[in-house]
Design a protein around this motif. Sequence first.
Motif, PDB file in Angstrom:
ATOM      1  N   VAL A  93       4.463   0.255   7.624  1.00  0.00           N
ATOM      2  CA  VAL A  93       3.295   1.322   7.591  1.00  0.00           C
ATOM      3  C   VAL A  93       3.553   1.950   5.778  1.00  0.00           C
ATOM      4  O   VAL A  93       4.171   2.574   5.742  1.00  0.00           O
ATOM      5  N   SER A  94       2.639   1.553   5.118  1.00  0.00           N
ATOM      6  CA  SER A  94       3.079   2.285   3.955  1.00  0.00           C
ATOM      7  C   SER A  94       0.912   2.890   3.351  1.00  0.00           C
ATOM      8  O   SER A  94       0.800   1.442   3.637  1.00  0.00           O
ATOM      9  N   PRO A  95       0.861   3.441   3.115  1.00  0.00           N
ATOM     10  CA  PRO A  95      -0.764   3.410   2.569  1.00  0.00           C
ATOM     11  C   PRO A  95      -0.566   2.730   1.035  1.00  0.00           C
ATOM     12  O   PRO A  95      -2.436   1.849   0.582  1.00  0.00           O
ATOM     13  N   ASP A  96       0.270   2.015   0.542  1.00  0.00           N
ATOM     14  CA  ASP A  96       0.248   1.145  -0.313  1.00  0.00           C
ATOM     15  C   ASP A  96       0.847  -0.545  -0.351  1.00  0.00           C
ATOM     16  O   ASP A  96       0.875  -1.289  -0.832  1.00  0.00           O
ATOM     17  N   GLY A  97       0.829  -0.876   1.184  1.00  0.00           N
ATOM     18  CA  GLY A  97       1.176  -1.810   1.894  1.00  0.00           C
ATOM     19  C   GLY A  97      -0.260  -2.771   1.991  1.00  0.00           C
ATOM     20  O   GLY A  97      -1.329  -2.885   1.613  1.00  0.00           O
ATOM     21  N   PHE A 141       3.582  -3.332   6.148  1.00  0.00           N
ATOM     22  CA  PHE A 141       1.844  -3.428   6.488  1.00  0.00           C
ATOM     23  C   PHE A 141       0.767  -2.317   5.824  1.00  0.00           C
ATOM     24  O   PHE A 141       1.440  -1.619   5.166  1.00  0.00           O
ATOM     25  N   ARG A 142      -0.293  -2.258   5.776  1.00  0.00           N
ATOM     26  CA  ARG A 142      -1.114  -1.170   5.268  1.00  0.00           C
ATOM     27  C   ARG A 142      -1.880  -0.500   6.051  1.00  0.00           C
ATOM     28  O   ARG A 142      -1.900   0.890   6.063  1.00  0.00           O
ATOM     29  N   THR A 143      -1.824  -0.784   7.453  1.00  0.00           N
ATOM     30  CA  THR A 143      -3.188   0.176   8.322  1.00  0.00           C
ATOM     31  C   THR A 143      -1.598   0.390   9.951  1.00  0.00           C
ATOM     32  O   THR A 143      -1.134  -0.694  10.455  1.00  0.00           O
TER      33      THR A 143
END
Length: 801
Positions: free
Chosen positions: A27-31, A43-45
Amino acid sequence: MLRTAFLGFLIGLLSLGTSAAGSPFFVSPDGDDQQPGTREQPFRTLERARDHVRALRAEGQLAEEAIQIVLREGRYFRSGTWELDARDAGTATAPLIVRAAEGETATLDGGRLLDPSVFRPVDDRAILTRLPEASRGRVLAADLGALGITEYGRFGPRGWGRPGIPPPLELFVDGRPQTVARWPNDGHVPLGRVRESGSVPRRGERDGRSAVFEYNTPRAERWATADELFISGILGVSWAHDTIRIADIDWEEGTFTTDGPSHYGVAQPGSPANVQTYYHAVNLLEEIEVPGEYYLDRGKGILYFLPPYPLDHSLLQVSLLAEPLIRVREASHVEFRSLVLENSRGSGILIDGGEGCRIAGCVLRNLGQQAIRIGGGRDHGVVSCEIYQLGAGAIQVRGGDRRALAPAGHFIRNCDIRRVGRWTGHYHALISAGGVGLEIAHNHLHRTEHQAIVFSGNEHLIEFNEIHRVLQDISDMGSIYIGRNPSFCGNVIRHNFFHHLVNPHQGGPGTQAIFFDDDTLYVAQVFGNVFYRTGSTGVIKFNGGGGASIANNIAIASPRLIQGGGEAHVERAIRFMHGADTDPAAFTARGFVPKITEEVDIRRDPYRSRYPYLYATYTEKFNYGTPAWNNYEAGPDELQHFVDPEHLDFSLRPDSPIREMVAEPVMDRVYGIQEGRVAFQPIPFAEIGLQQDAYRTELAPAPFRLLGPATDALAAEPDVTQLWWQPSPNADSYRLVVARDRELAEPVIDRSVESHFVTLEALEPGQTYFWQVWAEVRESRSNRGRTAAENGPRVLRTSGP
């Protein structure tokens, strides 16, 4: 500074999650939640990662191996709770692991970041008039409403006897909570004459009468235009803090009228029992005068702030989320590793039911309520976490079956917990534990207004903890506290180090290291503890009752080791057990008899066989007071018995006569000796406190960086030069050196400061200097040492010829 952890503890820690892990989901804030969740396409969330794992499990596509959700570097801003339940459970050999990526910092953030540019100088003439004259031109304002931030929470009331509510929106600068504007800036002012004490809900009075008292300072005249004035302090009794709104100010009479009653009423200073009642006024735009103070106009959504230093390169945060960041319900074998949870009005992690969950190597800070709450279940653990700057208590843990004396097996180990209770301090301990069979070991517990540990129940183990500088705003209390139930037995408090616990109040009942309150019996074995400069009226206090085993302890430069606990105190507890005391204030009226015959039954097994001395006391009025043996009380002139008192090493020297003590005959049924001869047992002092392990690799002040002046080329005014740096979260103080040479061999300034910013005077104009800061820990054993700022020394050039 590094220390080697003792082997048994390290082996126990490394057993966490040792099973092989399967392919991780990233997961990544930039995903993007439409991506497959690989390292390259994360993923983002958190919700998407959780739901993806659930779907794969439902389809039978996951093998019997650990599942990892890996959070990449960055901030995960939360507007709601991340919920996990039984569908997300792992197994003992294949847990669900939620962790930060190796070498990266993943932060769950319950608020917003503010760009420093949103703060602008106040130019509203009406506001400037309300500010202290010295603050005009220095206070900044940010329009939160214009940023879409409109939920600010309630300021109060809050305190003893009141429902717990999340605090209002708070402001944090570079990880440090700022201060809601108040007067006086430090300390308190005594209450003036009390005209009307108001109702006392503690006594069952429900008519809601407000209190009226003289405010006792001409400063109150400044507060005529205040929108929401609150007072906060000790208003009725020495052990209960309250924060309550002022509904009316009578300028002719010089009085405050509270908005409803305080739980114990409002008492005249010095009465009862010489208790000194006092308050400070808070939530006042009119009192922004100290750098770091702020005030939020809830009606207009304007945040006013007097910054401690230029904000251009600072991290500015406001807290928003009032719910927990993470909640785990009836899910077993879920592990959270190396995450940061911060900047929220609510709690950190809540675990209800299940078994085998772990919170390891995490940082939980700047939360409005508790960091961690564990309710029920079995074998949950909190290990090697940093927990600090909380609005309420830090960890609350409950578990086990008291009727069957079945242990929960929950544990809290190797955590550094400090600076809690910013909004609701009293009776919100660093650790609150209840039930059966909990372990609290190797923790560093310090710097809070109230208790380190409050516990209830049976057969808990409290060992190898370092406890100091707690009880900083309370009286009639101990750093470890239990009371009000004779069936609480079988506990062990051993090999802990208590130091620098002093009574901050004049008069009143005082403070102690361990407080057995209100007629408990046979609560614990208190064995092999070291107390240094601890307590005001006693080190261990029995407020009625007694019978605990007090053995093999060393008290140094402290008052008497044992206060109370004699046969007369035990006799009173026996009367209460049988409901024979007719005093309406006696605790029988509050349920002593049901506590020992209905909630549990001490007349039957397992209580009768597990605690035969309690059964004998109930049936035969057996009473031998409080056994105490092989205890040594050393005066301040007897420090030669110890290895290095100056650096808080109270290991016994080889030639210390304390080693030669022998007690005989010993009759101590709680310890398990009828009439024996017992030699003093050396205390394993070196093992007390934090230990190095897989998550806590260093025992020293935390890393930090120099912040400003922002660049080496920035000229500084020689007569008022300001320097500032990131706070090191666990530092006691800082050493600042300013020199003419990069090696700092020729210092012109070398001083110790407590704050993370400083204003220097009288540097020479037109000169080049070099400066460096070291974070220092000198007040504890657990992480004693010094850490240099990572990006120093830095160049400082003063303006002028």
